[in-house]
Design an enzyme around this catalytic site. Structure first.
Site, PDB file in Angstrom:
ATOM      1  N   ASP A   4       0.819  -1.223   0.000  1.00  0.00           N
ATOM      2  CA  ASP A   4       0.000   0.000   0.000  1.00  0.00           C
ATOM      3  C   ASP A   4       0.851   1.271   0.000  1.00  0.00           C
ATOM      4  O   ASP A   4       0.323   2.367   0.089  1.00  0.00           O
ATOM      5  CB  ASP A   4      -0.942   0.006   1.210  1.00  0.00           C
ATOM      6  CG  ASP A   4      -0.191   0.058   2.533  1.00  0.00           C
ATOM      7  OD1 ASP A   4       1.065  -0.045   2.509  1.00  0.00           O
ATOM      8  OD2 ASP A   4      -0.834   0.214   3.571  1.00  0.00           O
ATOM      9  N   GLY A   5       2.169   1.123  -0.070  1.00  0.00           N
ATOM     10  CA  GLY A   5       3.044   2.295  -0.134  1.00  0.00           C
ATOM     11  C   GLY A   5       3.701   2.653   1.186  1.00  0.00           C
ATOM     12  O   GLY A   5       4.591   3.509   1.239  1.00  0.00           O
ATOM     13  N   LYS A  37       9.920  40.284 -10.997  1.00  0.00           N
ATOM     14  CA  LYS A  37       9.069  39.124 -11.348  1.00  0.00           C
ATOM     15  C   LYS A  37       7.743  39.204 -10.601  1.00  0.00           C
ATOM     16  O   LYS A  37       7.695  39.651  -9.468  1.00  0.00           O
ATOM     17  CB  LYS A  37       9.809  37.827 -10.966  1.00  0.00           C
ATOM     18  CG  LYS A  37       9.011  36.554 -11.181  1.00  0.00           C
ATOM     19  CD  LYS A  37       9.826  35.309 -10.846  1.00  0.00           C
ATOM     20  CE  LYS A  37       9.567  34.799  -9.445  1.00  0.00           C
ATOM     21  NZ  LYS A  37      10.267  33.554  -9.143  1.00  0.00           N
TER      22      LYS A  37
HETATM   23  C1  R5P Z   1      11.474  31.425  -5.817  1.00  0.00           C
HETATM   24  O1  R5P Z   1      11.448  32.185  -4.880  1.00  0.00           O
HETATM   25  C2  R5P Z   1      12.654  30.543  -6.087  1.00  0.00           C
HETATM   26  O2  R5P Z   1      13.860  31.156  -5.723  1.00  0.00           O
HETATM   27  C3  R5P Z   1      12.709  30.142  -7.549  1.00  0.00           C
HETATM   28  O3  R5P Z   1      12.863  31.312  -8.330  1.00  0.00           O
HETATM   29  C4  R5P Z   1      11.456  29.434  -7.965  1.00  0.00           C
HETATM   30  O4  R5P Z   1      11.140  28.410  -7.077  1.00  0.00           O
HETATM   31  C5  R5P Z   1      11.613  28.885  -9.365  1.00  0.00           C
HETATM   32  O5  R5P Z   1      10.415  28.297  -9.752  1.00  0.00           O
HETATM   33  P1  R5P Z   1      10.085  28.051 -11.273  1.00  0.00           P
HETATM   34  O6  R5P Z   1      11.295  27.422 -11.886  1.00  0.00           O
HETATM   35  O7  R5P Z   1       8.900  27.122 -11.254  1.00  0.00           O
HETATM   36  O8  R5P Z   1       9.745  29.371 -11.886  1.00  0.00           O
END
Ligand code: R5P
Length: 336
Positions: free
Chosen positions: A53-54, A210
């Site tokens: 079952d894991g 971002k």
């Molecule tokens: C975020 O704070 C981390 O430092 C990475 O930038 C993030 O986890 C990268 O995620 P992904 O490659 O999915 O954009």
């Protein structure tokens, strides 16, 4: 960042005769083997099996009564299974009367949920710290935690070491012209890392603004800093779906960047990551082996460097009650 000269010297000084009790779960056996070789020892005998079952079964095959044991197990994919396996292994050692149990966690999964960003969320980085402690872990050795504050989630000892130094050395060896070079942080959270990188490579740094409108969806808004006609090195701690890094690479190209290199310590490489890295305007992607990768599925532009010598050095120093911080220029880390 690691002090390169001290590190090289110490690498030769690992005492192959000291009796380190090293064990490993199943999440990164190749790395565990490399660490054992660097320490001049072998992985101790342990049975790890799955029930139908894991459920996971663990039995330590040698007496460890009164011993200091080290267990290597990154909490990488499948994350829940590898975490549970680590907890069960720790429990087995606790019940076998080990004197101390150090969890060597090259990649600390669940680290990104390290605070509440809106109401009614969990803080999984703290939950994992509590689980490890409850299972019987007495010390953690972690590599490039997503945020340094996670150390404070533990009431047991934590040694936090940095593999970014290995990535810096790789780029030093490429002899890129510092006049032509800029380090880029793919988000504001990585500014300190980019600043340290830039200092080590004697060049300026830039920052990507971002945004995430949805889970696993990254939007690179704008670049803060000058990247036109520059060779860019983007550095991050984690590449997961590679959305952040590839969207940033496209933006850098639009802004007139020349060659774009990417590096990160932990290559999670989920879902579309490999395709995105293949398609993106990126010359080289340098990662470490804190998380295992299937070399055959990787595009040629992905290079994986080993953290085994660094881990071996840290384990050796913990075992011999020697300083770990002297391997690193912590004064630089602290100048925020
Ligand atoms: C975020 O704070 C981390 O430092 C990475 O930038 C993030 O986890 C990268 O995620 P992904 O490659 O999915 O954009």
């Amino acid at each position: 960042m690691i002090n390169e000269e001290v590190y090289k010297k110490l690498e030769r000084e690992i005492n192959p005769t000291h009796d380190i009790k090293l064990f490993a779960g199943r999440s990164n056996p190749k790395l565990a083997q490399e660490v054992a070789e660097a320490l001049g020892t072998s992985i101790g005998p342990m049975v790890i099996k799955d029930f139908a079952d894991g459920e996971i079964y663990v039995q330590v095959k040698d007496s460890v009564r009164g011993d200091d044991v080290f267990i290597i197990q990154p909490i990488c994919k499948p994350v829940n299974q590898n975490l549970m396996e680590l907890l069960i292994i720790i429990d087995a050692f606790k019940r076998a009367s080990a004197k101390s149990i150090t969890a060597v966690i090259p990649y600390y999964g669940y680290a990104r949920q390290d605070r509440k960003t809106s109401g009614r969320e969990a803080i999984t980085a703290k939950l994992v710290a509590d689980l490890l402690t409850t299972a019987g872990c007495t010390r953690v050795l972690a590599v490039d935690l997503h945020s340094g504050q996670i150390q404070g989630f533990f009431n047991i000892l934590v040694d936090h070491i940095f593999a970014t130094s290995i990535l810096v050395n790789h780029f030093k060896n490429l002899n890129l012209n510092p006049q032509d070079l800029v380090i880029v942080s793919p988000d504001t959270g990585g500014v300190k890392r980019a600043r340290n990188f830039a200092k080590d490579l004697s060049c300026p740094y830039a920052i990507i603004d971002k945004r995430r409108d949805a889970h696993n969806e990254a939007i690179a808004n704008s670049v803060i800093g000058d990247v036109k006609d520059k060779t860019c090195i983007m550095c991050d701690d984690i590449i997961d779906t590679a959305g952040s890094i590839t969207e940033a690479a496209k933006l850098l190209k639009q802004e007139g960047a020349k060659d774009i290199y990417v590096c990160a310590v932990h290559p999670i490489f989920s879902g579309p990551a490999i395709q995105r890295l293949t398609d993106a305007p990126i010359k080289e992607v340098v990662v470490t082996n804190t998380i295992p990768l299937n070399a055959e599925s990787l595009p040629e532009k992905v290079k994986q460097l080993s953290v085994a010598p660094l881990l071996a050095q840290a384990i050796s120093r913990i075992h011999d009650d020697e300083s770990i911080s002297s391997l690193f220029g912590f004064e630089k880390e602290m100048k925020v």
